[in-house]
Write a protein that holds these residues in place. Sequence first.
Motif, PDB file in Angstrom:
ATOM      1  N   MET A   1      46.017  62.084  45.275  1.00 37.18           N
ATOM      2  CA  MET A   1      45.610  60.824  44.643  1.00 37.18           C
ATOM      3  C   MET A   1      46.333  60.686  43.309  1.00 37.18           C
ATOM      4  SD  MET A   1      41.822  59.633  43.309  1.00 37.18           S
ATOM      5  CE  MET A   1      41.248  59.054  44.898  1.00 37.18           C
ATOM      6  N   ASN A   2      47.046  59.584  43.161  1.00 37.17           N
ATOM      7  CA  ASN A   2      47.711  59.360  41.889  1.00 37.17           C
ATOM      8  C   ASN A   2      46.766  58.669  40.903  1.00 37.17           C
ATOM      9  OD1 ASN A   2      47.805  56.507  42.355  1.00 37.17           O
ATOM     10  ND2 ASN A   2      49.684  56.780  43.571  1.00 37.17           N
ATOM     11  N   GLU A   3      47.239  58.503  39.674  1.00 35.68           N
ATOM     12  CA  GLU A   3      46.378  57.958  38.622  1.00 35.68           C
ATOM     13  C   GLU A   3      45.971  56.509  38.907  1.00 35.68           C
ATOM     14  OE1 GLU A   3      44.153  58.009  35.028  1.00 35.68           O
ATOM     15  OE2 GLU A   3      44.834  59.508  36.494  1.00 35.68           O
ATOM     16  N   GLU A   4      46.857  55.749  39.482  1.00 36.15           N
ATOM     17  CA  GLU A   4      46.534  54.353  39.809  1.00 36.15           C
ATOM     18  C   GLU A   4      45.419  54.284  40.860  1.00 36.15           C
ATOM     19  OE1 GLU A   4      48.748  50.298  41.479  1.00 36.15           O
ATOM     20  OE2 GLU A   4      49.919  52.113  41.071  1.00 36.15           O
ATOM     21  N   GLN A   5      45.511  55.152  41.860  1.00 37.62           N
ATOM     22  CA  GLN A   5      44.473  55.191  42.898  1.00 37.62           C
ATOM     23  C   GLN A   5      43.137  55.637  42.314  1.00 37.62           C
ATOM     24  OE1 GLN A   5      46.668  57.895  45.437  1.00 37.62           O
ATOM     25  NE2 GLN A   5      46.992  56.290  46.974  1.00 37.62           N
ATOM     26  N   ARG A   6      43.190  56.636  41.434  1.00 41.57           N
ATOM     27  CA  ARG A   6      41.951  57.134  40.822  1.00 41.57           C
ATOM     28  C   ARG A   6      41.277  56.037  39.997  1.00 41.57           C
ATOM     29  NH1 ARG A   6      39.762  59.151  36.312  1.00 41.57           N
ATOM     30  NH2 ARG A   6      41.640  58.823  35.070  1.00 41.57           N
ATOM     31  N   MET A   7      42.054  55.334  39.202  1.00 38.58           N
ATOM     32  CA  MET A   7      41.484  54.282  38.372  1.00 38.58           C
ATOM     33  C   MET A   7      40.911  53.141  39.221  1.00 38.58           C
ATOM     34  SD  MET A   7      41.464  55.400  35.385  1.00 38.58           S
ATOM     35  CE  MET A   7      40.786  53.897  34.663  1.00 38.58           C
ATOM     36  N   ALA A   8      41.522  52.890  40.365  1.00 39.40           N
ATOM     37  CA  ALA A   8      40.993  51.866  41.274  1.00 39.40           C
ATOM     38  C   ALA A   8      39.627  52.289  41.802  1.00 39.40           C
ATOM     39  CB  ALA A   8      41.966  51.630  42.427  1.00 39.40           C
ATOM     40  N   GLU A   9      39.475  53.589  42.102  1.00 40.64           N
ATOM     41  CA  GLU A   9      38.181  54.103  42.570  1.00 40.64           C
ATOM     42  C   GLU A   9      37.131  54.034  41.455  1.00 40.64           C
ATOM     43  OE1 GLU A   9      37.315  54.846  45.593  1.00 40.64           O
ATOM     44  OE2 GLU A   9      39.329  54.577  46.421  1.00 40.64           O
ATOM     45  N   VAL A  10      37.542  54.320  40.228  1.00 39.44           N
ATOM     46  CA  VAL A  10      36.624  54.233  39.082  1.00 39.44           C
ATOM     47  C   VAL A  10      36.126  52.803  38.924  1.00 39.44           C
ATOM     48  CG1 VAL A  10      36.429  54.432  36.573  1.00 39.44           C
ATOM     49  CG2 VAL A  10      37.626  56.217  37.873  1.00 39.44           C
ATOM     50  N   GLU A  11      37.028  51.851  39.065  1.00 36.87           N
ATOM     51  CA  GLU A  11      36.660  50.434  38.934  1.00 36.87           C
ATOM     52  C   GLU A  11      35.671  50.029  40.030  1.00 36.87           C
ATOM     53  OE1 GLU A  11      36.540  46.824  37.037  1.00 36.87           O
ATOM     54  OE2 GLU A  11      37.538  48.669  36.379  1.00 36.87           O
ATOM     55  N   LYS A  12      35.915  50.500  41.257  1.00 37.34           N
ATOM     56  CA  LYS A  12      34.982  50.208  42.353  1.00 37.34           C
ATOM     57  C   LYS A  12      33.609  50.789  42.054  1.00 37.34           C
ATOM     58  CE  LYS A  12      38.548  50.383  45.951  1.00 37.34           C
ATOM     59  NZ  LYS A  12      39.067  51.210  47.062  1.00 37.34           N
ATOM     60  N   PHE A  13      33.575  52.028  41.589  1.00 39.85           N
ATOM     61  CA  PHE A  13      32.307  52.683  41.275  1.00 39.85           C
ATOM     62  C   PHE A  13      31.537  51.876  40.234  1.00 39.85           C
ATOM     63  CE2 PHE A  13      29.605  55.371  38.723  1.00 39.85           C
ATOM     64  CZ  PHE A  13      28.992  56.220  39.635  1.00 39.85           C
TER      65      PHE A  13
END
Length: 204
Positions: A1-13
């Motif tokens: 998981m790259n940083e962009e993907q991680r931040m997208a998951e954080v936003e969803k959460f």
Amino acid sequence: MNEEQRMAEVEKFKNYFSYISRPGADKLLAWLEEAGFFTAPASTKYHGAYAGGLVEHTNYVYRRLVQLADAEDKRQGRTYTEYTVDTIAVAALLHDVCKVDAYKVEKKNQKQKDGSWKEVEVYGYTNSLPLGHGEKSIIQIMRYMQLTEEEMLAIRWHMGAFDSAVKGGSYDMNNAFAGSRLAAMLHIADMMATHLDERTNAHE
């Protein structure tokens, strides 16, 4: 998981978390961020064993629980939902907060495919507050925000038969599942997220 993907998951959460409107929710979210929930792995090697794996897993569990609760309401022929969006969000998004400080990066010699050995960074498990898996999550949540009894049951027993108390012969899980559809559905949602969603969408 790259940083962009991680931040997208954080936003969803955080979007899902906005359904939790009870007193203390804002303080709980601030603690999750400060404690490292959004950078933690979901496990050392079994699933989501990378930075951001925990929040990604949690989001999968939330979506699965929404689907299961909706299907169960339809099966029961309910005019109104059995569980509020608040309760669904609480159970799904907070079931694994016990993992927030459980994994630390360690250096380990690992055998490579060519037979050579190489020092790599892996996650090791540590537990500075050994209260039990579901129990620890409940205690950490309730430092900031109240839970209903059914939410407690669901979070406590979300591990199902993998829970150490069940392995030791406790029948409390059976009683919890018999009395709470939420508890049973959260366990199923957790298993579906882990063994279906995360396997299908595994990151390199």
